[in-house]
Each structure stands twice: as structure tokens, then as C-alpha cells.
Design a protein around this motif. Structure first.
Motif, PDB file in Angstrom:
ATOM      1  N   UNK A 119      45.750  41.142  41.881  1.00 55.70           N
ATOM      2  CA  UNK A 119      45.810  41.534  40.479  1.00 55.70           C
ATOM      3  C   UNK A 119      45.022  40.530  39.660  1.00 55.70           C
ATOM      4  N   UNK A 120      44.099  41.043  38.881  1.00 58.50           N
ATOM      5  CA  UNK A 120      43.219  40.219  38.074  1.00 58.50           C
ATOM      6  C   UNK A 120      43.611  40.401  36.607  1.00 58.50           C
ATOM      7  N   UNK A 121      43.681  39.268  35.887  1.00 50.55           N
ATOM      8  CA  UNK A 121      44.054  39.336  34.474  1.00 50.55           C
ATOM      9  C   UNK A 121      43.446  38.162  33.728  1.00 50.55           C
ATOM     10  N   UNK A 122      42.750  38.451  32.641  1.00 50.24           N
ATOM     11  CA  UNK A 122      42.208  37.434  31.749  1.00 50.24           C
ATOM     12  C   UNK A 122      41.430  36.355  32.502  1.00 50.24           C
ATOM     13  N   UNK A 123      40.431  36.778  33.275  1.00 50.43           N
ATOM     14  CA  UNK A 123      39.555  35.886  34.047  1.00 50.43           C
ATOM     15  C   UNK A 123      40.259  35.154  35.185  1.00 50.43           C
ATOM     16  N   UNK A 124      41.513  35.486  35.479  1.00 50.36           N
ATOM     17  CA  UNK A 124      42.248  34.798  36.540  1.00 50.36           C
ATOM     18  C   UNK A 124      42.797  35.808  37.535  1.00 50.36           C
ATOM     19  N   UNK A 125      43.010  35.333  38.721  1.00 46.60           N
ATOM     20  CA  UNK A 125      43.666  36.142  39.742  1.00 46.60           C
ATOM     21  C   UNK A 125      45.143  35.787  39.697  1.00 46.60           C
ATOM     22  N   UNK A 126      45.975  36.774  39.431  1.00 50.37           N
ATOM     23  CA  UNK A 126      47.414  36.538  39.369  1.00 50.37           C
ATOM     24  C   UNK A 126      48.000  36.415  40.771  1.00 50.37           C
ATOM     25  N   UNK A 127      47.630  37.319  41.653  1.00 50.61           N
ATOM     26  CA  UNK A 127      48.050  37.262  43.055  1.00 50.61           C
ATOM     27  C   UNK A 127      46.876  37.745  43.888  1.00 50.61           C
ATOM     28  N   UNK A 128      46.665  37.130  45.012  1.00 46.39           N
ATOM     29  CA  UNK A 128      45.556  37.511  45.882  1.00 46.39           C
ATOM     30  C   UNK A 128      46.038  37.464  47.323  1.00 46.39           C
ATOM     31  N   UNK A 129      45.816  38.519  48.057  1.00 48.75           N
ATOM     32  CA  UNK A 129      46.263  38.621  49.446  1.00 48.75           C
ATOM     33  C   UNK A 129      45.086  38.949  50.342  1.00 48.75           C
ATOM     34  N   UNK A 130      45.084  38.348  51.513  1.00 54.64           N
ATOM     35  CA  UNK A 130      44.116  38.695  52.531  1.00 54.64           C
ATOM     36  C   UNK A 130      44.491  40.071  53.050  1.00 54.64           C
TER      37      UNK A 130
END
Length: 134
Positions: A119-130
């Protein structure tokens, strides 16, 4: 009476940019890009796709001189809607864009082909999974 019908044009702007495609003359007599067309800037930035109200609106492809490419939807000259951004190193991100940024659920595929979702929000990745590629 002003002719407002669509027409095909090939135009060179004073700054060296070029536009080839559809346009129409608005009620004030101003020629505006509308329909399908391609604009190339003097610096090599090229957009091919849909235009409305003299702006990139709808589906299109924007190619940067660096080799980066965005393919997808535009609204008011910005990435907005479903799209894919290809980086010059071969990596790419895809998902829903808003105001030139990936927003919400998306995927990033790095230059080695490893797929990450998150999940991407405001230039940041909130959660990232392989992502399990098996």
C-alpha cells in the motif's frame, strides 16, 4: 460564427515543442488540443494519447528523455488512474496513481524481476510484501 469542428494539425510552438493530432477551436476562437495527438518537447519529452481542454486527459504514454515511461491514465496533465511507471533500470511500479503518485494498492517489480506488493500513500510505502512468485 466560429468554426468549432475538430481538425488535424501539425504545429510547432515558439519554444520548439511540436504537436501533431486533433484539435478544435473553442467559442473564443482559440485552437485547443482535443482528441488523439502527440506532443514532443524540445527537451525530448513525448506524450502520445488523449487530450481534453488542451491537457493530457485519458489514456496515454509519456516518455521521458531519461528512458522512464509512464503508460496509463492522465487527468489535467497528471498521472491519475490505473497505470504503470517504467524506470530506466528496468524496474516498474503499477497500480492506481493520483496527482503523479502511486496511491493505494500497487506492485513494484525491481530490476531483478522480484515482485513486491503493498500500500502506497503520500510518497511512502505503508506495507510492502514480497509476492510469492511460485
Amino acid at each position: 460564427m466560429t468554426d468549432t469542428g475538430k481538425r488535424e494539425v501539425s504545429y510547432v510552438f515558439p519554444n520548439g515543442d511540436t504537436y501533431e493530432g486533433e484539435c478544435f477551436r473553442n467559442s473564443e476562437g482559440v485552437l485547443m488540443r482535443a482528441g488523439m495527438g502527440t506532443q514532443t518537447s524540445a527537451s525530448g519529452l513525448t506524450y502520445s494519447g488523449e487530450w481534453t481542454n488542451d491537457m493530457m486527459n485519458g489514456s496515454g504514454t509519456l516518455r521521458h528523455p531519461s528512458g522512464a515511461v509512464y503508460e496509463g491514465h492522465f487527468r489535467d496533465n497528471m498521472y491519475d488512474g490505473t497505470g504503470t511507471y517504467h524506470f530506466p533500470d528496468g524496474s516498474k511500479c503499477m497500480g492506481t496513481f493520483k496527482n503523479n503518485r502511486l496511491e493505494g494498492k500497487g506492485e513494484f517489480i525491481d530490476s531483478q524481476g522480484i515482485v513486491w506488493t503493498g500500500n502506497f500513500e503520500d510518497k511512502k510505502v505503508q506495507t510492502l510484501f514480497l509476492k510469492d512468485n511460485m
